[in-house]
Design a protein around this motif. Structure first.
Motif, PDB file in Angstrom:
ATOM      1  N   ALA A 193       0.812  -1.223   0.000  1.00 41.53           N
ATOM      2  CA  ALA A 193       0.000   0.000   0.000  1.00 41.53           C
ATOM      3  C   ALA A 193       0.848   1.277   0.000  1.00 41.53           C
ATOM      4  O   ALA A 193       0.318   2.366  -0.218  1.00 41.53           O
ATOM      5  CB  ALA A 193      -0.928  -0.001   1.219  1.00 41.53           C
ATOM      6  N   ASN A 194       2.140   1.133   0.248  1.00 42.29           N
ATOM      7  CA  ASN A 194       2.970   2.332   0.420  1.00 42.29           C
ATOM      8  C   ASN A 194       4.254   2.312  -0.411  1.00 42.29           C
ATOM      9  O   ASN A 194       5.262   2.900  -0.022  1.00 42.29           O
ATOM     10  CB  ASN A 194       3.342   2.489   1.903  1.00 42.29           C
ATOM     11  CG  ASN A 194       2.128   2.797   2.761  1.00 42.29           C
ATOM     12  OD1 ASN A 194       1.691   3.936   2.855  1.00 42.29           O
ATOM     13  ND2 ASN A 194       1.555   1.759   3.377  1.00 42.29           N
ATOM     14  N   ARG A 195       4.202   1.646  -1.552  1.00 38.60           N
ATOM     15  CA  ARG A 195       5.405   1.563  -2.386  1.00 38.60           C
ATOM     16  C   ARG A 195       5.932   2.951  -2.721  1.00 38.60           C
ATOM     17  O   ARG A 195       5.168   3.838  -3.097  1.00 38.60           O
ATOM     18  CB  ARG A 195       5.095   0.843  -3.700  1.00 38.60           C
ATOM     19  CG  ARG A 195       5.214  -0.649  -3.648  1.00 38.60           C
ATOM     20  CD  ARG A 195       4.986  -1.227  -5.034  1.00 38.60           C
ATOM     21  NE  ARG A 195       4.906  -2.680  -5.007  1.00 38.60           N
ATOM     22  CZ  ARG A 195       5.962  -3.482  -5.215  1.00 38.60           C
ATOM     23  NH1 ARG A 195       7.146  -2.976  -5.483  1.00 38.60           N
ATOM     24  NH2 ARG A 195       5.813  -4.779  -5.171  1.00 38.60           N
ATOM     25  N   PRO A 196       7.259   3.154  -2.631  1.00 40.43           N
ATOM     26  CA  PRO A 196       7.834   4.454  -3.004  1.00 40.43           C
ATOM     27  C   PRO A 196       7.561   4.741  -4.477  1.00 40.43           C
ATOM     28  O   PRO A 196       7.505   3.823  -5.300  1.00 40.43           O
ATOM     29  CB  PRO A 196       9.338   4.272  -2.775  1.00 40.43           C
ATOM     30  CG  PRO A 196       9.481   3.060  -1.927  1.00 40.43           C
ATOM     31  CD  PRO A 196       8.282   2.207  -2.177  1.00 40.43           C
ATOM     32  N   THR A 197       7.407   6.011  -4.787  1.00 45.56           N
ATOM     33  CA  THR A 197       7.069   6.375  -6.161  1.00 45.56           C
ATOM     34  C   THR A 197       8.292   6.512  -7.050  1.00 45.56           C
ATOM     35  O   THR A 197       8.163   6.668  -8.254  1.00 45.56           O
ATOM     36  CB  THR A 197       6.282   7.703  -6.179  1.00 45.56           C
ATOM     37  OG1 THR A 197       7.028   8.648  -5.392  1.00 45.56           O
ATOM     38  CG2 THR A 197       4.896   7.524  -5.595  1.00 45.56           C
ATOM     39  N   LEU A 247      23.287   9.504   6.881  1.00 45.42           N
ATOM     40  CA  LEU A 247      23.262   8.666   5.678  1.00 45.42           C
ATOM     41  C   LEU A 247      22.547   9.394   4.539  1.00 45.42           C
ATOM     42  O   LEU A 247      23.044   9.455   3.410  1.00 45.42           O
ATOM     43  CB  LEU A 247      22.570   7.335   5.973  1.00 45.42           C
ATOM     44  CG  LEU A 247      22.410   6.384   4.785  1.00 45.42           C
ATOM     45  CD1 LEU A 247      23.766   5.883   4.297  1.00 45.42           C
ATOM     46  CD2 LEU A 247      21.521   5.186   5.144  1.00 45.42           C
ATOM     47  N   LEU A 248      21.373   9.959   4.858  1.00 47.45           N
ATOM     48  CA  LEU A 248      20.584  10.633   3.820  1.00 47.45           C
ATOM     49  C   LEU A 248      21.320  11.862   3.288  1.00 47.45           C
ATOM     50  O   LEU A 248      21.348  12.097   2.077  1.00 47.45           O
ATOM     51  CB  LEU A 248      19.215  11.028   4.395  1.00 47.45           C
ATOM     52  CG  LEU A 248      18.261   9.853   4.640  1.00 47.45           C
ATOM     53  CD1 LEU A 248      17.097  10.277   5.540  1.00 47.45           C
ATOM     54  CD2 LEU A 248      17.738   9.287   3.317  1.00 47.45           C
ATOM     55  N   ALA A 249      21.941  12.634   4.200  1.00 50.62           N
ATOM     56  CA  ALA A 249      22.653  13.841   3.765  1.00 50.62           C
ATOM     57  C   ALA A 249      23.866  13.469   2.918  1.00 50.62           C
ATOM     58  O   ALA A 249      24.124  14.074   1.869  1.00 50.62           O
ATOM     59  CB  ALA A 249      23.083  14.662   4.985  1.00 50.62           C
ATOM     60  N   GLU A 306      11.138   8.672   3.649  1.00 54.89           N
ATOM     61  CA  GLU A 306      10.022   7.719   3.639  1.00 54.89           C
ATOM     62  C   GLU A 306      10.390   6.464   2.835  1.00 54.89           C
ATOM     63  O   GLU A 306      10.022   5.351   3.204  1.00 54.89           O
ATOM     64  CB  GLU A 306       8.762   8.366   3.056  1.00 54.89           C
ATOM     65  CG  GLU A 306       8.125   9.394   3.978  1.00 54.89           C
ATOM     66  CD  GLU A 306       7.638   8.781   5.291  1.00 54.89           C
ATOM     67  OE1 GLU A 306       6.907   7.779   5.251  1.00 54.89           O
ATOM     68  OE2 GLU A 306       8.017   9.302   6.352  1.00 54.89           O
ATOM     69  N   ALA A 307      11.111   6.675   1.726  1.00 49.46           N
ATOM     70  CA  ALA A 307      11.563   5.524   0.934  1.00 49.46           C
ATOM     71  C   ALA A 307      12.577   4.707   1.728  1.00 49.46           C
ATOM     72  O   ALA A 307      12.580   3.471   1.663  1.00 49.46           O
ATOM     73  CB  ALA A 307      12.172   5.985  -0.385  1.00 49.46           C
ATOM     74  N   LEU A 308      13.415   5.399   2.490  1.00 48.41           N
ATOM     75  CA  LEU A 308      14.400   4.695   3.324  1.00 48.41           C
ATOM     76  C   LEU A 308      13.677   3.802   4.329  1.00 48.41           C
ATOM     77  O   LEU A 308      14.029   2.630   4.524  1.00 48.41           O
ATOM     78  CB  LEU A 308      15.292   5.702   4.054  1.00 48.41           C
ATOM     79  CG  LEU A 308      16.371   5.102   4.959  1.00 48.41           C
ATOM     80  CD1 LEU A 308      17.381   4.295   4.153  1.00 48.41           C
ATOM     81  CD2 LEU A 308      17.085   6.201   5.750  1.00 48.41           C
ATOM     82  N   ALA A 355       8.575  -0.032  13.837  1.00 46.20           N
ATOM     83  CA  ALA A 355       8.837   0.920  12.740  1.00 46.20           C
ATOM     84  C   ALA A 355       7.538   1.484  12.180  1.00 46.20           C
ATOM     85  O   ALA A 355       7.497   2.619  11.704  1.00 46.20           O
ATOM     86  CB  ALA A 355       9.642   0.234  11.632  1.00 46.20           C
ATOM     87  N   LEU A 356       6.467   0.666  12.223  1.00 47.46           N
ATOM     88  CA  LEU A 356       5.215   1.085  11.576  1.00 47.46           C
ATOM     89  C   LEU A 356       4.165   1.561  12.572  1.00 47.46           C
ATOM     90  O   LEU A 356       3.004   1.770  12.193  1.00 47.46           O
ATOM     91  CB  LEU A 356       4.667  -0.070  10.722  1.00 47.46           C
ATOM     92  CG  LEU A 356       5.572  -0.451   9.541  1.00 47.46           C
ATOM     93  CD1 LEU A 356       4.950  -1.567   8.718  1.00 47.46           C
ATOM     94  CD2 LEU A 356       5.872   0.768   8.660  1.00 47.46           C
ATOM     95  N   GLU A 357       4.578   1.763  13.834  1.00 52.51           N
ATOM     96  CA  GLU A 357       3.644   2.270  14.844  1.00 52.51           C
ATOM     97  C   GLU A 357       2.995   3.565  14.341  1.00 52.51           C
ATOM     98  O   GLU A 357       3.685   4.482  13.884  1.00 52.51           O
ATOM     99  CB  GLU A 357       4.398   2.550  16.148  1.00 52.51           C
ATOM    100  CG  GLU A 357       3.780   1.877  17.348  1.00 52.51           C
ATOM    101  CD  GLU A 357       4.752   1.771  18.520  1.00 52.51           C
ATOM    102  OE1 GLU A 357       5.456   2.754  18.808  1.00 52.51           O
ATOM    103  OE2 GLU A 357       4.802   0.687  19.130  1.00 52.51           O
ATOM    104  N   GLY A 358       1.679   3.640  14.388  1.00 53.14           N
ATOM    105  CA  GLY A 358       0.978   4.847  13.959  1.00 53.14           C
ATOM    106  C   GLY A 358       0.884   5.022  12.453  1.00 53.14           C
ATOM    107  O   GLY A 358       0.476   6.075  11.968  1.00 53.14           O
TER     108      GLY A 358
END
Lengths: 326, 122
Positions: free
Chosen positions: A179-183, A249-251, A264-266, A315-318
């Motif tokens: 339901a949440n595949r990265p675009t 890591l992202l930076a 979000e993709a990470l 990780a998916l809480e909420g």
């Protein structure tokens, strides 16, 4: 199996031929997995590594050799490939330069000798991954392009059937992932197993990226997510390989690629990576349970599956509203 | 199983396993090295896990059955299947809470120290 009374001498001769007659000595077997053997040796005094594929391994080592060549050309720190091909008896092989250093994660994470390395590693990992993902796809034909979700969906179904198990937490994970595949539409070479244990590290930091046999074509964020899976923190509190924070890591990766990396993709790829490791734990336990390799160590890994279920739920809480009424 | 229902003498199953684990810890671990010592350590962890399951397993079974009944499913396999098909999507928060409670139970046996403090010994 060779019928020669001295299979080691026969292997040394085969290596010598592959290296245009260089004098080969000091053959020492380092490891022998299910799919390949690794040997250390010297050719005219130069320390080298031989990897030899076993019969029955369906992967083509020549593809891996071409990835190594392309990675070197793209600026990824890798061992130098000296030769690759097929021995007379049919086994595929690669001969690479020996890179000195440490691969054992717990030493890299705890020993004083690697204190400086620990500060530099996340930035170096980000740059190395950006370089991996810059390899032109056309330079490495033959890499698998399988969708990771579909592949592991099948693995889980097979293992659940074999072991007569079911895993509601993993079913939730698959639903959320679908339901949440990265675009992102980026498709690149992906290393496929980039983490401590598969990199050579010196006191100054990253020396070489090793173990390319799981390389494939996919979303480059897969490598970043896999690097953050809790199993690869080896007990450290820091999420990225046990040495750094997500932001670093992202930076670092954004700076190296010149385009922003999506947190979000990470997360999506970290969840998939955690699910994958959970399924791999089932696979290891199944080797014991189905009798391929009886071992209480493998048996115990079956009870580590729930560590991954727990990490996924944290990780998916909420974040479950995408599945239904919340 | 409670002591009244069991035909067996002491030591209980958990106490028997505990005695072997203590022997591994006190004698085997100290007189071995390398691979055998590593595998002794794994064996100690396995036996500690079995002790926890023998102690907590029966309460966990009751709790698990009650959670499944609350969601209207007869088995864990049925719950997994309902999640997969979306049949329980209108109760997703209840489903997640039940799954989480089961996972916490599993880890309470397998590796309690892995969990956040507020999930331990729940």
């Amino acid at each position: 199996m060779s019928s020669s009374p001295d299979p080691r001498g026969e292997l040394a001769d085969a290596i010598s031929i592959a290296l245009d007659g260089r004098a080969v000595g000091g053959l020492t077997r380092l490891s022998g997995g299910a799919s390949r053997e690794t040997w250390r040796f010297e050719a005219d005094g130069e320390p080298l590594i031989l990897q030899r594929q076993r019969a029955g391994d369906t992967r083509d080592m020549e593809v891996e050799a071409s990835v190594l060549r392309a990675a070197a050309a793209a600026g990824v720190p890798v061992p130098r490939l000296l030769a690759s091909g097929r021995f007379d008896h049919g086994a595929r092989y690669m001969i690479q330069s020996w890179v000195d250093g440490e691969t054992i994660a717990r030493k890299i994470l705890r020993d004083d000798a690697f204190a400086d390395a620990r500060v530099s590693l996340v930035g170096q990992f980000a740059s190395a991954l950006a370089a991996v993902h810059s390899i032109p796809i056309d330079d490495v034909p033959g890499l698998p392009t399988t969708d990771q979700v579909a592949q592991y969906r099948q693995s889980l179904d097979d293992l659940n059937a074999q072991l007569e198990q079911s895993h509601p937490a993993f079913e939730l994970a698959f639903r959320w992932l679908e339901a949440n595949r990265p675009t992102s539409a980026r498709r690149t070479v992906v290393h496929g197993d980039f983490r401590l244990g598969n990199v050579m590290v010196g006191p100054e930091g990253l020396r070489a990226v090793l173990d390319w046999e799981l390389a494939h074509i996919g979303d480059p964020m897969e490598d970043l997510g896999w690097l953050c899976v809790r199993a690869w923190r080896f007990g450290s509190e820091l999420p990225v390989a046990g040495v750094g924070r997500y932001e670093e890591l992202l930076a670092g990766y954004s700076a190296a690629t010149g385009s922003p990396a999506d947190p979000e993709a990470l997360l999506w790829w970290e969840v998939l990576g955690t699910l994958k490791w959970g399924i791999m734990c089932m696979l290891q336990a199944s080797a014991h349970l189905l009798g391929f390799s009886r071992s209480h160590e493998l048996a115990a890994i079956g009870r580590r599956v729930c560590e991954n279920e727990y990490d996924i739920l944290l990780a998916l809480e909420g974040r479950w509203s995408s599945l239904g009424v919340s | 199983m409670s002591a009244e229902q069991s035909p067996h003498d002491v030591p209980s199953a958990a106490q028997l396993v505990e005695s072997v684990r203590e022997w591994l810890q006190n004698d085997v671990l100290t007189s071995t090295t390398g691979r055998v010592q590593f595998h002794s350590r794994v064996a100690i962890n396995v036996l500690a896990m079995v002790e926890r399951e023998l102690t907590m397993g029966s309460r966990q079974e009751t709790d698990h059955a009650a959670r499944l009944a609350e969601l209207g499913v007869a088995s864990q396999a049925e719950l997994a299947s309902a999640i997969r098909t979306g049949a329980l999507d209108d109760r997703i928060d209840d489903v997640v809470a039940a799954v989480r409670a089961s996972v916490v139970d599993k880890l309470s046996v397998a590796n309690p120290g892995y969990m956040r403090r507020d999930d331990q010994s729940s």
